[in-house]
Motif scaffolding. Structure first.
Motif, PDB file in Angstrom:
ATOM      1  N   ASN A 158       0.850  -1.196   0.000  1.00 11.50           N
ATOM      2  CA  ASN A 158       0.000   0.000   0.000  1.00 11.50           C
ATOM      3  C   ASN A 158       0.882   1.241   0.000  1.00 11.50           C
ATOM      4  O   ASN A 158       1.375   1.678   1.044  1.00 11.50           O
ATOM      5  N   SER A 159       1.057   1.811  -1.158  1.00 10.65           N
ATOM      6  CA  SER A 159       1.917   2.998  -1.292  1.00 10.65           C
ATOM      7  C   SER A 159       1.116   4.287  -1.443  1.00 10.65           C
ATOM      8  O   SER A 159       1.699   5.366  -1.607  1.00 10.65           O
ATOM      9  N   TYR A 160      -0.233   4.199  -1.370  1.00 10.67           N
ATOM     10  CA  TYR A 160      -1.041   5.398  -1.570  1.00 10.67           C
ATOM     11  C   TYR A 160      -0.803   6.411  -0.462  1.00 10.67           C
ATOM     12  O   TYR A 160      -0.696   7.629  -0.712  1.00 10.67           O
ATOM     13  N   SER A 161      -0.753   5.955   0.772  1.00 11.22           N
ATOM     14  CA  SER A 161      -0.561   6.891   1.886  1.00 11.22           C
ATOM     15  C   SER A 161       0.800   7.561   1.800  1.00 11.22           C
ATOM     16  O   SER A 161       0.933   8.759   2.110  1.00 11.22           O
ATOM     17  N   VAL A 162       1.802   6.834   1.356  1.00  9.30           N
ATOM     18  CA  VAL A 162       3.137   7.416   1.232  1.00  9.30           C
ATOM     19  C   VAL A 162       3.159   8.463   0.128  1.00  9.30           C
ATOM     20  O   VAL A 162       3.721   9.557   0.292  1.00  9.30           O
ATOM     21  N   ARG A 163       2.528   8.156  -1.005  1.00  9.25           N
ATOM     22  CA  ARG A 163       2.502   9.131  -2.100  1.00  9.25           C
ATOM     23  C   ARG A 163       1.711  10.374  -1.705  1.00  9.25           C
ATOM     24  O   ARG A 163       2.094  11.508  -2.040  1.00  9.25           O
ATOM     25  N   ALA A 164       0.602  10.165  -0.974  1.00  5.91           N
ATOM     26  CA  ALA A 164      -0.181  11.329  -0.529  1.00  5.91           C
ATOM     27  C   ALA A 164       0.636  12.189   0.425  1.00  5.91           C
ATOM     28  O   ALA A 164       0.603  13.438   0.356  1.00  5.91           O
TER      29      ALA A 164
END
Length: 324
Positions: free
Chosen positions: A132-138
């Motif tokens: 899950n890389s969405y939180s990191v990109r956000a």
């Protein structure tokens, strides 16, 4: 009355015989006379004891080396090179055992499987969290925006209140730290996924050596807990080890690497060539022997382990352990 006289007469004759034997202890004639007197009185004649022949064989012979006969110092014993008690590194209920006693197994072959449904679910959750890389990109996007706001605020700081510039700087720092924290959480999730994969791998029990299964201790459905020593036992029979106890007088005649002819006991028989791998430097004074370990190749498993054998020291090297 007449019976008592016979008893008294017999006792007198026996006493006389004992006195005669004591006066002539080393005389064969005196001993014969004493025996004749005992027979005349109907008394038992002592049995001649031969210490050498009447003593039990295990006491009369020299102290034997472990597993061998010291009276035959050229004897040897063929053993597996390794006996491995295969076990799992984690606890759990055994789901299946794929081998049984007498089966041939190869190194890395799966021999047992523990139940792993719960561990597979945990591994899937850890994998999803790690990917899950969405939180990191956000967090990276927000940190980049607040960093731009900070730079812009510092450029026009003369037109803004001081607290606005400080707020922009503080927001940028907080965004950077949040981005780093989320990146670290993702790295921890990846490590947790690796850990779950390792636990799953431990649930699959593999043989560390190639050999023959000699024992199956547990069965499917049993719980492999901390008290369980092993699940199966595998004996490595290629190569074989030949344990030899040779006379100390032969010490100077052998060297590490020398070929030695091995003759297994019947009904196997035949002649094989092994090589000396170890020569003990501590001798057995009781039996007058020293130990040697020989290595005997057995690629086709044709030669069983647990056999007695005899040896003949070879003068020249005669091959790689095949039948001579």
């Amino acid at each position: 009355m007449e019976g008592r006289q016979k008893v008294y007469l017999g006792c007198g004759i026996a006493a006389f015989a004992v006195v005669v034997g004591a006066l002539a202890l080393n005389s064969d004639d005196a001993e014969g006379a004493a025996n004749e007197a005992r027979r005349a009185a109907d008394l038992p004649v002592p049995r001649q004891v031969n210490l050498a022949s009447d003593m039990p064989a295990d006491l009369a012979s020299p102290i034997a080396a472990p597993g061998l006969d010291a009276a035959r110092p050229t004897d040897c014993l063929i053993e597996p090179s390794q006996v491995v008690k295969v076990n799992s590194g984690v606890e759990g209920v055994i789901q299946a055992i794929y081998v049984d006693r007498g089966d041939v197994v190869r190194r890395g072959q799966v021999v047992a499987q523990l139940r792993s449904d719960v561990d597979r679910a945990g591994a899937a959750a850890a994998q999803a969290k790690a990917n899950n890389s969405y939180s990191v990109r956000a967090a990276e996007t927000r940190a980049a925006y607040l960093e731009a706001v900070r730079r812009r605020s510092e450029q026009i700081g003369q037109y803004l209140a001081a607290d606005k510039v400080e707020e922009a700087q503080s927001n940028a720092r907080a965004a950077r730290e949040e981005r780093q924290a989320l990146a670290e959480d993702q790295r921890v999730a990846q490590l947790e996924y690796v850990q779950s994969q390792r636990i799953l791998a431990e649930k699959t029990v593999r043989s560390p050596v190639s050999g023959i299964v000699t024992e199956r201790v547990m069965s499917p459905g049993e719980y492999r807990g901390p008290d369980a020593s092993h699940i199966v036992t595998v004996a490595q029979v290629d190569p074989l080890f030949v344990e030899v106890f040779a006379p100390i007088s032969e010490l100077d005649a052998v060297h590490v690497g020398d070929p030695v002819k091995i003759i297994p006991e019947a009904p196997v028989g035949g002649e094989y060539t092994a090589k000396i791998k170890v020569i003990d430097r501590v001798f057995d004074a009781a039996s007058g022997t020293f130990g040697m370990r020989l290595e005997l190749p057995n690629p086709d498993y044709s030669l069983p382990a647990g056999l007695r054998c005899s040896i003949e020291l070879a003068s020249t090297k005669t091959g790689d352990g095949r039948k001579m």
